[in-house]
Design a protein around this motif. Structure first.
Motif, PDB file in Angstrom:
ATOM      1  N   ALA A  70       0.829  -1.203   0.000  1.00 47.22           N
ATOM      2  CA  ALA A  70       0.000   0.000   0.000  1.00 47.22           C
ATOM      3  C   ALA A  70       0.866   1.256   0.000  1.00 47.22           C
ATOM      4  O   ALA A  70       0.573   2.240  -0.688  1.00 47.22           O
ATOM      5  CB  ALA A  70      -0.931  -0.011   1.207  1.00 47.22           C
ATOM      6  N   PRO A 114      -6.622  -3.260  -2.440  1.00 41.12           N
ATOM      7  CA  PRO A 114      -5.874  -4.356  -3.084  1.00 41.12           C
ATOM      8  C   PRO A 114      -6.290  -4.503  -4.545  1.00 41.12           C
ATOM      9  O   PRO A 114      -7.428  -4.201  -4.921  1.00 41.12           O
ATOM     10  CB  PRO A 114      -6.274  -5.591  -2.272  1.00 41.12           C
ATOM     11  N   TYR A 167      -1.335  -3.445  -4.823  1.00 43.80           N
ATOM     12  CA  TYR A 167      -2.284  -2.441  -4.354  1.00 43.80           C
ATOM     13  C   TYR A 167      -2.420  -1.327  -5.394  1.00 43.80           C
ATOM     14  O   TYR A 167      -1.503  -1.070  -6.162  1.00 43.80           O
ATOM     15  CB  TYR A 167      -1.832  -1.838  -3.022  1.00 43.80           C
TER      16      TYR A 167
END
Length: 239
Positions: free
Chosen positions: A66, A100, A114
């Motif tokens: 992320a 995701p 991500y």
């Protein structure tokens, strides 16, 4: 003696079925034309050329984590926002999301990383500049154009609404007079009025094209009209 109440009941049934109220006096039923009404509905639509436009663009970043996805788009999003402001647009919204990313495989879905999305909305009163704003945003690093919305300023919308309401009322009265005349009556006054209205904002995004005459190509947007609807329900008193 049995026939008298039956005869009276029959007269009352006929009078009530006629939709007219009567006051009963000692000498028998006396008809009254008071409170006779007719209710009609009418609507109208008014078109106006849009004088507001909102361009929604997004910078997209991808990464294995992320944090990596976020870092991959942060510079682009800032550049897009600054470029739109420099072009004269008013940035009204800036939203960030991260989620995701999956790919389909033979066995189902597999996470591959991500995706971070930074969405920017910019408004302008120069609707002819929308195409150039799209170009500015893309040149600054926007990865996609999420939409273009055309609308009306409050002053223009109110002007269109008043015109639509006036037209709807004219149509309602014409209908009421037609119905009343068919029964040998006339429209005497207005008992009640109810109004409703809505705006439909039409976007012709399919008209976006590249101009082959310029070196890098430019985006040309042809907006559809913005329509304002008004509807009325009017109850008229009959004379």
């Amino acid at each position: 003696m049995v026939s008298r109440p039956l005869a009276i009941a029959g007269v009352l049934a006929v009078l009530l079925a006629g939709g007219v109220g009567f006051a009963l006096a000692s000498g028998g039923p006396v008809p009254s034309a008071e409170n006779a009404t007719v209710s009609v509905s009418a609507d109208a639509t008014v078109e106006r050329a849009p004088d507001r436009a909102t361009v929604t663009v997004a910078a997209v970043g991808r990464g294995e984590t992320a944090a990596a996805a976020r870092n991959n788009l942060s510079g682009d999003a800032d550049a897009v926002q600054q470029a739109l402001e420099d072009a004269g647009a008013n940035v009204t919204s800036s939203r960030f999301s991260i989620h995701p990313e999956y790919e389909r495989t033979e066995t189902g879905r597999e996470q591959v990383g991500y995706v971070a999305v930074h969405t920017v909305e910019a408004e302008t009163s120069d609707v002819d500049s929308v195409g150039s704003l799209v170009d500015v945003a893309v040149d600054a690093g926007a990865d996609r154009v999420d939409g273009i919305t055309y609308s009306l300023s409050e002053e223009t919308r109110q002007d269109a609404r008043q015109e639509a309401l006036t037209t709807a009322m004219d149509r309602a009265r014409t209908d009421a007079e037609t119905v009343a005349a068919a029964e040998g009556r006339s429209v005497d006054g207005v008992a009640t009025i109810q109004t409703s209205d809505s705006g439909r904002y039409v976007v012709r995004a399919e008209m976006a094209t590249a101009d082959a005459g310029s070196a890098g190509g430019s985006t040309v947007i042809s907006p559809g009209p913005v329509t304002v609807d008004a509807a009325v329900q009017v109850t008229y008193e009959l004379g």
